[in-house]
Design a protein around this motif. Structure first.
Motif, PDB file in Angstrom:
ATOM      1  N   PHE A   4     -11.690  11.091 -10.082  1.00  0.00           N
ATOM      2  CA  PHE A   4     -10.965  12.148  -9.386  1.00  0.00           C
ATOM      3  C   PHE A   4     -10.070  11.557  -8.314  1.00  0.00           C
ATOM      4  O   PHE A   4     -10.367  10.496  -7.761  1.00  0.00           O
ATOM      5  CB  PHE A   4     -11.937  13.122  -8.697  1.00  0.00           C
ATOM      6  CG  PHE A   4     -12.908  13.800  -9.617  1.00  0.00           C
ATOM      7  CD1 PHE A   4     -12.522  14.899 -10.363  1.00  0.00           C
ATOM      8  CD2 PHE A   4     -14.214  13.343  -9.724  1.00  0.00           C
ATOM      9  CE1 PHE A   4     -13.423  15.536 -11.207  1.00  0.00           C
ATOM     10  CE2 PHE A   4     -15.124  13.969 -10.564  1.00  0.00           C
ATOM     11  CZ  PHE A   4     -14.728  15.069 -11.315  1.00  0.00           C
ATOM     12  N   ASP A   5      -8.991  12.259  -7.988  1.00  0.00           N
ATOM     13  CA  ASP A   5      -8.249  11.891  -6.783  1.00  0.00           C
ATOM     14  C   ASP A   5      -9.055  12.390  -5.592  1.00  0.00           C
ATOM     15  O   ASP A   5      -9.949  13.243  -5.716  1.00  0.00           O
ATOM     16  CB  ASP A   5      -6.835  12.482  -6.807  1.00  0.00           C
ATOM     17  CG  ASP A   5      -6.837  13.999  -6.827  1.00  0.00           C
ATOM     18  OD1 ASP A   5      -7.084  14.598  -5.761  1.00  0.00           O
ATOM     19  OD2 ASP A   5      -6.618  14.580  -7.902  1.00  0.00           O
ATOM     20  N   PHE A   6      -8.762  11.867  -4.415  1.00  0.00           N
ATOM     21  CA  PHE A   6      -9.575  12.184  -3.236  1.00  0.00           C
ATOM     22  C   PHE A   6      -9.439  13.637  -2.805  1.00  0.00           C
ATOM     23  O   PHE A   6     -10.394  14.234  -2.310  1.00  0.00           O
ATOM     24  CB  PHE A   6      -9.207  11.239  -2.084  1.00  0.00           C
ATOM     25  CG  PHE A   6      -9.646   9.828  -2.311  1.00  0.00           C
ATOM     26  CD1 PHE A   6     -10.997   9.506  -2.368  1.00  0.00           C
ATOM     27  CD2 PHE A   6      -8.714   8.819  -2.491  1.00  0.00           C
ATOM     28  CE1 PHE A   6     -11.410   8.212  -2.597  1.00  0.00           C
ATOM     29  CE2 PHE A   6      -9.119   7.509  -2.714  1.00  0.00           C
ATOM     30  CZ  PHE A   6     -10.475   7.206  -2.773  1.00  0.00           C
ATOM     31  N   ARG A  16     -10.262  18.366   2.099  1.00  0.00           N
ATOM     32  CA  ARG A  16      -9.579  17.927   3.326  1.00  0.00           C
ATOM     33  C   ARG A  16     -10.068  16.566   3.824  1.00  0.00           C
ATOM     34  O   ARG A  16      -9.222  15.720   4.186  1.00  0.00           O
ATOM     35  CB  ARG A  16      -9.742  18.988   4.419  1.00  0.00           C
ATOM     36  CG  ARG A  16      -9.033  18.618   5.716  1.00  0.00           C
ATOM     37  CD  ARG A  16      -9.142  19.721   6.747  1.00  0.00           C
ATOM     38  NE  ARG A  16      -8.524  19.321   8.013  1.00  0.00           N
ATOM     39  CZ  ARG A  16      -8.467  20.104   9.080  1.00  0.00           C
ATOM     40  NH1 ARG A  16      -8.971  21.325   9.022  1.00  0.00           N
ATOM     41  NH2 ARG A  16      -7.899  19.670  10.190  1.00  0.00           N
ATOM     42  N   PRO A  17     -11.383  16.295   3.885  1.00  0.00           N
ATOM     43  CA  PRO A  17     -11.817  14.960   4.327  1.00  0.00           C
ATOM     44  C   PRO A  17     -11.244  13.841   3.452  1.00  0.00           C
ATOM     45  O   PRO A  17     -10.939  12.749   3.953  1.00  0.00           O
ATOM     46  CB  PRO A  17     -13.342  15.031   4.205  1.00  0.00           C
ATOM     47  CG  PRO A  17     -13.664  16.479   4.346  1.00  0.00           C
ATOM     48  CD  PRO A  17     -12.534  17.192   3.659  1.00  0.00           C
ATOM     49  N   GLY A  18     -11.084  14.107   2.168  1.00  0.00           N
ATOM     50  CA  GLY A  18     -10.511  13.111   1.275  1.00  0.00           C
ATOM     51  C   GLY A  18      -9.044  12.869   1.567  1.00  0.00           C
ATOM     52  O   GLY A  18      -8.577  11.718   1.571  1.00  0.00           O
ATOM     53  N   ARG A  19      -8.302  13.945   1.803  1.00  0.00           N
ATOM     54  CA  ARG A  19      -6.881  13.808   2.140  1.00  0.00           C
ATOM     55  C   ARG A  19      -6.702  13.034   3.443  1.00  0.00           C
ATOM     56  O   ARG A  19      -5.839  12.163   3.555  1.00  0.00           O
ATOM     57  CB  ARG A  19      -6.224  15.186   2.256  1.00  0.00           C
ATOM     58  CG  ARG A  19      -6.156  15.969   0.953  1.00  0.00           C
ATOM     59  CD  ARG A  19      -5.208  17.151   1.075  1.00  0.00           C
ATOM     60  NE  ARG A  19      -5.621  18.104   2.104  1.00  0.00           N
ATOM     61  CZ  ARG A  19      -6.467  19.114   1.906  1.00  0.00           C
ATOM     62  NH1 ARG A  19      -7.008  19.289   0.702  1.00  0.00           N
ATOM     63  NH2 ARG A  19      -6.771  19.944   2.875  1.00  0.00           N
ATOM     64  N   GLU A  20      -7.527  13.371   4.417  1.00  0.00           N
ATOM     65  CA  GLU A  20      -7.421  12.712   5.721  1.00  0.00           C
ATOM     66  C   GLU A  20      -7.803  11.237   5.629  1.00  0.00           C
ATOM     67  O   GLU A  20      -7.149  10.381   6.249  1.00  0.00           O
ATOM     68  CB  GLU A  20      -8.303  13.431   6.740  1.00  0.00           C
ATOM     69  CG  GLU A  20      -7.807  14.842   7.072  1.00  0.00           C
ATOM     70  CD  GLU A  20      -8.744  15.590   7.997  1.00  0.00           C
ATOM     71  OE1 GLU A  20      -9.896  15.123   8.182  1.00  0.00           O
ATOM     72  OE2 GLU A  20      -8.338  16.643   8.532  1.00  0.00           O
ATOM     73  N   LEU A  21      -8.844  10.935   4.848  1.00  0.00           N
ATOM     74  CA  LEU A  21      -9.244   9.548   4.668  1.00  0.00           C
ATOM     75  C   LEU A  21      -8.132   8.753   3.999  1.00  0.00           C
ATOM     76  O   LEU A  21      -7.794   7.643   4.441  1.00  0.00           O
ATOM     77  CB  LEU A  21     -10.518   9.472   3.820  1.00  0.00           C
ATOM     78  CG  LEU A  21     -10.950   8.057   3.402  1.00  0.00           C
ATOM     79  CD1 LEU A  21     -11.340   7.231   4.626  1.00  0.00           C
ATOM     80  CD2 LEU A  21     -12.108   8.123   2.411  1.00  0.00           C
ATOM     81  N   GLU A  22      -7.561   9.298   2.946  1.00  0.00           N
ATOM     82  CA  GLU A  22      -6.493   8.601   2.229  1.00  0.00           C
ATOM     83  C   GLU A  22      -5.303   8.341   3.154  1.00  0.00           C
ATOM     84  O   GLU A  22      -4.724   7.244   3.147  1.00  0.00           O
ATOM     85  CB  GLU A  22      -6.048   9.420   1.021  1.00  0.00           C
ATOM     86  CG  GLU A  22      -5.037   8.697   0.147  1.00  0.00           C
ATOM     87  CD  GLU A  22      -4.718   9.458  -1.134  1.00  0.00           C
ATOM     88  OE1 GLU A  22      -3.854   8.969  -1.885  1.00  0.00           O
ATOM     89  OE2 GLU A  22      -5.326  10.517  -1.374  1.00  0.00           O
ATOM     90  N   GLU A  23      -4.960   9.312   3.981  1.00  0.00           N
ATOM     91  CA  GLU A  23      -3.831   9.139   4.898  1.00  0.00           C
ATOM     92  C   GLU A  23      -4.115   8.038   5.908  1.00  0.00           C
ATOM     93  O   GLU A  23      -3.246   7.201   6.201  1.00  0.00           O
ATOM     94  CB  GLU A  23      -3.539  10.451   5.628  1.00  0.00           C
ATOM     95  CG  GLU A  23      -2.346  10.365   6.572  1.00  0.00           C
ATOM     96  CD  GLU A  23      -2.024  11.696   7.241  1.00  0.00           C
ATOM     97  OE1 GLU A  23      -1.043  11.744   7.995  1.00  0.00           O
ATOM     98  OE2 GLU A  23      -2.764  12.676   7.004  1.00  0.00           O
ATOM     99  N   ARG A  24      -5.329   7.992   6.445  1.00  0.00           N
ATOM    100  CA  ARG A  24      -5.678   6.965   7.434  1.00  0.00           C
ATOM    101  C   ARG A  24      -5.679   5.578   6.798  1.00  0.00           C
ATOM    102  O   ARG A  24      -5.238   4.605   7.431  1.00  0.00           O
ATOM    103  CB  ARG A  24      -7.041   7.269   8.051  1.00  0.00           C
ATOM    104  CG  ARG A  24      -7.072   8.524   8.915  1.00  0.00           C
ATOM    105  CD  ARG A  24      -8.425   8.673   9.578  1.00  0.00           C
ATOM    106  NE  ARG A  24      -8.653   7.595  10.525  1.00  0.00           N
ATOM    107  CZ  ARG A  24      -9.855   7.233  10.968  1.00  0.00           C
ATOM    108  NH1 ARG A  24     -10.939   7.856  10.522  1.00  0.00           N
ATOM    109  NH2 ARG A  24      -9.980   6.251  11.844  1.00  0.00           N
ATOM    110  N   ILE A  25      -6.134   5.482   5.561  1.00  0.00           N
ATOM    111  CA  ILE A  25      -6.119   4.197   4.862  1.00  0.00           C
ATOM    112  C   ILE A  25      -4.673   3.750   4.642  1.00  0.00           C
ATOM    113  O   ILE A  25      -4.331   2.567   4.838  1.00  0.00           O
ATOM    114  CB  ILE A  25      -6.854   4.295   3.515  1.00  0.00           C
ATOM    115  CG1 ILE A  25      -8.354   4.535   3.726  1.00  0.00           C
ATOM    116  CG2 ILE A  25      -6.615   3.050   2.672  1.00  0.00           C
ATOM    117  CD1 ILE A  25      -9.131   3.358   4.235  1.00  0.00           C
TER     118      ILE A  25
END
Length: 268
Positions: free
Chosen positions: A113-115, A121-130
């Motif tokens: 799956f994509d994040f 939302r936690p997945g989107r935020e994690l991906e952005e921070r990475i």
């Protein structure tokens, strides 16, 4: 091509085998790069922080996105990019899946799956921070903080099964499921059920996956394929050929030739 690993902090080491980085600059004579992921008994979180890959021959219909999570799998997949790239990943023991994501490993096998889809939302935020992190050491810090926070909410419920899975991966003394079950004082039937719950696959299938990984780690040695097969516990050459073809899509002779897709990093 540049490939290296980063060790996780002490609190995560029982759950995360390592973080990894793969970077490559496409040359003028290299219009594209195809990466082939192979069957693996561990889960991977993958972040494409420089350019993205498109999946080729997508037979699952799952949306893995340019970045995402690939759970333990018996399948191989192919991806392509036409740009220089950078990838940051986490290589996670399957028994850690319930701790990090509050879902049984047996429910995630062969899924990707994509994040955003998997974690919202936690997945989107994690991906952005990475993506915005200054370098890969900072990416490791960001992901470690994310995983530690989740681990502290969902601790490991069966340490014995975690030890058994690590045994299969790292300790090669067990050649049969009966031997492994006996070592943990469980009947084969009960052990099979508990093991699958935490590994995602039956012990027999999981031992095939780890045997394959053991064999592929011999990539840069000068050993013959027959010797590799014997040292990694294959009963005969035909079993070795069958498993390599099923889990990588290649005959072992071609995979170990240095010409196969997705093997370039093994030469670094």
């Amino acid at each position: 091509m540049r490939y290296f690993t980063i060790q996780p902090p002490a609190e995560l080491k029982p759950y995360v085998r390592f973080y990894w980085v793969l970077e490559h600059e496409l040359g003028a004579d290299e219009p594209s790069y195809i990466y082939r992921s192979i069957a693996d008994g561990c889960t991977e979180m993958v972040f494409h922080y420089r350019s993205a890959f498109d999946e080729l021959d997508n037979k699952t219909g799952q949306n893995a996105g340019p970045s995402g999570i690939q759970f333990q799998t018996t399948q191989y997949r192919r991806f392509i990019t036409t740009e220089s790239f950078g990838i940051f990943g986490a290589y996670i023991y399957p028994f850690a899946v319930p701790c990090f994501f509050n879902i049984a490993s047996s429910q995630t096998s062969n899924l990707a799956f994509d994040f955003d889809t998997f974690l919202s939302r936690p997945g989107r935020e994690l991906e952005e921070r990475i993506m915005l992190a200054a370098d890969n050491n900072k990416r490791a810090e960001v992901l470690s903080a994310f995983l530690i926070a989740r681990l502290r909410k969902n601790g490991l419920k069966d340490e014995r099964m975690a030890i058994a899975i690590r045994d299969v991966i790292h300790n090669k003394q067990y050649r049969t499921v009966a031997q492994l079950a006996n070592a943990y004082n469980l009947s084969e039937r009960h052990f099979d059920r508990k093991f699958k719950e935490y590994a995602g696959f039956s012990p027999k299938t999981y031992m095939r996956l780890t045997r394959l990984q053991d064999a592929l780690r011999q990539y840069n040695t000068d050993k013959t394929l027959t010797r590799i097969a014997m040292e990694c516990g294959y009963y005969d050459q035909s079993h070795f050929i069958h498993d390599v073809k099923e889990f990588t899509g290649y005959h072992p002779g071609f995979y170990f030739s240095g010409k196969a897709e997705g093997t370039e990093y093994r030469n670094t």
